[in-house]
Scaffold this motif. Structure first.
Motif, PDB file in Angstrom:
ATOM      1  N   ASP A  57     -32.654 -10.850  16.697  1.00 40.46           N
ATOM      2  CA  ASP A  57     -31.903  -9.677  17.134  1.00 40.46           C
ATOM      3  C   ASP A  57     -32.819  -8.462  17.194  1.00 40.46           C
ATOM      4  N   GLU A  58     -32.526  -7.569  18.120  1.00 43.25           N
ATOM      5  CA  GLU A  58     -33.285  -6.321  18.184  1.00 43.25           C
ATOM      6  C   GLU A  58     -32.899  -5.414  17.017  1.00 43.25           C
ATOM      7  N   GLY A  59     -33.885  -4.722  16.503  1.00 43.91           N
ATOM      8  CA  GLY A  59     -33.614  -3.730  15.471  1.00 43.91           C
ATOM      9  C   GLY A  59     -33.204  -4.293  14.128  1.00 43.91           C
ATOM     10  N   VAL A  60     -33.663  -5.517  13.795  1.00 42.10           N
ATOM     11  CA  VAL A  60     -33.359  -6.063  12.469  1.00 42.10           C
ATOM     12  C   VAL A  60     -34.023  -5.192  11.406  1.00 42.10           C
ATOM     13  N   ALA A  61     -33.223  -4.673  10.485  1.00 42.01           N
ATOM     14  CA  ALA A  61     -33.755  -3.780   9.457  1.00 42.01           C
ATOM     15  C   ALA A  61     -32.830  -3.778   8.255  1.00 42.01           C
ATOM     16  N   GLN A  62     -33.387  -3.399   7.110  1.00 37.55           N
ATOM     17  CA  GLN A  62     -32.597  -3.262   5.901  1.00 37.55           C
ATOM     18  C   GLN A  62     -31.777  -1.974   5.953  1.00 37.55           C
ATOM     19  N   PRO A  63     -30.693  -1.894   5.184  1.00 40.60           N
ATOM     20  CA  PRO A  63     -29.851  -0.683   5.205  1.00 40.60           C
ATOM     21  C   PRO A  63     -30.437   0.482   4.413  1.00 40.60           C
ATOM     22  N   TYR A  64     -31.604   0.286   3.759  1.00 41.67           N
ATOM     23  CA  TYR A  64     -32.215   1.352   2.976  1.00 41.67           C
ATOM     24  C   TYR A  64     -33.667   1.549   3.403  1.00 41.67           C
ATOM     25  N   SER A  65     -34.108   2.799   3.437  1.00 45.17           N
ATOM     26  CA  SER A  65     -35.506   3.121   3.729  1.00 45.17           C
ATOM     27  C   SER A  65     -36.278   3.524   2.479  1.00 45.17           C
ATOM     28  N   ASP A  66     -35.564   3.812   1.405  1.00 48.23           N
ATOM     29  CA  ASP A  66     -36.201   4.147   0.132  1.00 48.23           C
ATOM     30  C   ASP A  66     -36.487   2.858  -0.623  1.00 48.23           C
TER      31      ASP A  66
ATOM     32  N   VAL B  21     -31.142 -13.788   7.526  1.00 49.80           N
ATOM     33  CA  VAL B  21     -29.679 -13.723   7.493  1.00 49.80           C
ATOM     34  C   VAL B  21     -29.245 -12.403   6.862  1.00 49.80           C
ATOM     35  N   ARG B  22     -28.136 -11.866   7.368  1.00 52.02           N
ATOM     36  CA  ARG B  22     -27.565 -10.659   6.757  1.00 52.02           C
ATOM     37  C   ARG B  22     -26.409 -11.097   5.867  1.00 52.02           C
ATOM     38  N   LEU B  23     -26.496 -10.753   4.597  1.00 52.31           N
ATOM     39  CA  LEU B  23     -25.502 -11.190   3.625  1.00 52.31           C
ATOM     40  C   LEU B  23     -24.238 -10.337   3.734  1.00 52.31           C
ATOM     41  N   PRO B  24     -23.061 -10.951   3.660  1.00 53.07           N
ATOM     42  CA  PRO B  24     -21.815 -10.228   3.948  1.00 53.07           C
ATOM     43  C   PRO B  24     -21.458  -9.136   2.952  1.00 53.07           C
ATOM     44  N   GLU B  25     -21.791  -9.303   1.667  1.00 55.23           N
ATOM     45  CA  GLU B  25     -21.391  -8.310   0.667  1.00 55.23           C
ATOM     46  C   GLU B  25     -22.420  -7.195   0.518  1.00 55.23           C
ATOM     47  N   SER B  26     -23.665  -7.545   0.275  1.00 56.76           N
ATOM     48  CA  SER B  26     -24.709  -6.534   0.067  1.00 56.76           C
ATOM     49  C   SER B  26     -25.212  -5.933   1.367  1.00 56.76           C
ATOM     50  N   GLN B  27     -25.031  -6.658   2.479  1.00 58.03           N
ATOM     51  CA  GLN B  27     -25.517  -6.263   3.810  1.00 58.03           C
ATOM     52  C   GLN B  27     -27.043  -6.215   3.892  1.00 58.03           C
ATOM     53  N   LEU B  28     -27.729  -6.810   2.915  1.00 56.60           N
ATOM     54  CA  LEU B  28     -29.182  -6.900   2.994  1.00 56.60           C
ATOM     55  C   LEU B  28     -29.591  -8.108   3.840  1.00 56.60           C
ATOM     56  N   VAL B  29     -30.755  -8.006   4.447  1.00 56.84           N
ATOM     57  CA  VAL B  29     -31.333  -9.129   5.182  1.00 56.84           C
ATOM     58  C   VAL B  29     -32.166  -9.949   4.205  1.00 56.84           C
ATOM     59  N   ALA B  30     -31.981 -11.261   4.233  1.00 59.77           N
ATOM     60  CA  ALA B  30     -32.708 -12.177   3.350  1.00 59.77           C
ATOM     61  C   ALA B  30     -33.338 -13.283   4.176  1.00 59.77           C
ATOM     62  N   GLU B  31     -34.294 -13.976   3.578  1.00 58.33           N
ATOM     63  CA  GLU B  31     -35.003 -15.060   4.270  1.00 58.33           C
ATOM     64  C   GLU B  31     -34.581 -16.409   3.698  1.00 58.33           C
ATOM     65  N   VAL B  32     -34.269 -17.337   4.597  1.00 58.46           N
ATOM     66  CA  VAL B  32     -33.936 -18.705   4.201  1.00 58.46           C
ATOM     67  C   VAL B  32     -34.811 -19.653   5.005  1.00 58.46           C
ATOM     68  N   GLN B  33     -35.422 -20.607   4.322  1.00 54.53           N
ATOM     69  CA  GLN B  33     -36.235 -21.619   4.988  1.00 54.53           C
ATOM     70  C   GLN B  33     -35.622 -22.988   4.755  1.00 54.53           C
TER      71      GLN B  33
END
Length: 261
Positions: A64-73, A180-192
Motif C-alpha cells: 500500500d502507498e504511504g504505509v507508516a506507523q501512527p506515531y512519529s515520536d 500487517v496493521r493490527l486492529p486494536e493498537s493500529q501499529l504496523v507489524a511484520e509477519v514472516q
C-alpha cells in the motif's frame, strides 16, 4: 481469555471448518518442465500438486502507498510497540493452533537496534520502522503455509506482501513476508511465513556460511585493500554452497507424493 478473544477464535474455527482443506478451491494449474510429474502418479496426486503450488504462486507481491506507523515520536512508538507485540502474539498463536505451523515469537525489537535502524536505514523517519512488533509461522508444508496466509488476512489488515517463493533472493532463500496493521493498537507489524526445511537452512548452515563470508570481507577492510582473486573465489564458492542448500530444501516441497499425503 476475554470475550473478544473467544469470539475471534470461534470465528476462525468456523472459517477453517467451512472451507475444508486450504487448497480445495480450484486454481490455475501450475506446470514447469523442471517439475514434471511421473506418468504413473494418480490424477488426484497431480491435481493436489498443482493446486498447492499454484495457490502459493498466486499470491502477488504488493505494498500500500504511504504505509507508516501512527506515531512519529520514537519513545511514544516504542511504548506502543509492547502492546502491539502482545496483540500480534495472540493472533499468531491462534493461527498456529489451527494450522500445521509453529509460532515463533521473538518479542519486540530491542530499543538500541530500532534506534540504529531509524537513524541509518530510514533517514531518521521513526514512523517508517515497521518491524518493532514481529513474529513468524513455520509451516510443515505448502498448503499449511497458504492456509496461515489466508487466516492472517481475516484477522488483520495486510498492507504489504513480498512473495519470495515467486521471486527468491540471489541465494535462493524463499519465504512470504507480510506487513500487517493490527486492529486494536493500529501499529504496523511484520509477519514472516516460512517452510520448515528452508528455515532450518537459514538458521543453521546458511548462518555459518554468512559468518565465513563476513570474516573474509572483514580481512580486506581491516587491511584496507580490495579482496584478492582467491578470496573472491572463496566467497563465490560459499554462495554456491548456500544456493544449493536452499534449492535442495525447496525441492522437498516439489514432490507430489508429499503434497498429496
Amino acid at each position: 481469555m476475554d470475550m473478544k478473544s473467544v469470539l475471534r477464535t470461534c470465528f476462525i474455527l468456523l472459517f477453517v471448518l467451512g472451507r475444508g482443506p486450504a487448497m480445495a478451491a480450484p486454481m490455475t494449474s501450475y506446470s514447469e518442465s523442471d517439475h514434471e510429474l511421473p506418468s504413473n502418479r494418480s490424477e488426484a496426486s497431480k491435481k493436489s500438486f498443482q493446486r498447492s503450488l499454484s495457490g502459493l504462486y498466486s499470491i502477488d507481491s504488493w505494498k500500500d502507498e504511504g504505509v507508516a506507523q501512527p506515531y512519529s515520536d520514537f519513545d511514544q512508538l516504542y511504548l506502543a510497540a509492547a502492546q502491539a507485540q502482545q496483540e500480534l502474539d495472540t493472533v499468531i498463536r491462534e493461527i498456529s493452533l489451527l494450522t500445521s505451523t509453529q509460532a515463533i515469537l521473538p518479542g519486540v525489537k530491542s530499543e538500541q537496534r530500532a534506534r540504529t535502524k531509524v537513524e541509518t536505514e530510514l533517514q531518521g523517519n521513526t514512523n517508517q520502522i515497521t518491524d518493532l512488533a514481529r513474529g513468524s509461522l513455520v509451516a510443515e508444508d505448502i498448503p499449511s503455509l497458504v492456509q496461515a496466509f489466508e487466516l492472517l488476512n481475516k484477522e488483520v489488515t495486510v498492507v504489504a506482501v513480498k512473495n519470495r517463493f515467486k521471486s527468491p533472493t540471489d541465494s535462493g532463500y524463499r519465504d512470504l513476508k507480510m506487513l500487517v496493521r493490527l486492529p486494536e493498537s493500529q501499529l504496523v507489524a511484520e509477519v514472516q511465513l516460512h517452510l520448515d526445511a528452508i528455515s532450518l537452512v537459514k538458521n543453521g548452515a546458511e548462518h555459518e556460511i554468512y559468518e565465513q563470508i563476513q570474516k573474509i570481507e572483514r580481512v580486506g577492510i581491516q587491511q584496507k585493500r580490495p579482496l584478492s582473486e582467491f578470496e573472491l573465489a572463496q566467497i563465490a564458492q560459499l554462495r554456491t554452497v548456500s544456493s544449493n542448500l536452499y534449492q535442495e530444501a525447496w525441492q522437498q516441497y516439489l514432490q507430489p507424493e508429499v503434497l498429496a499425503s
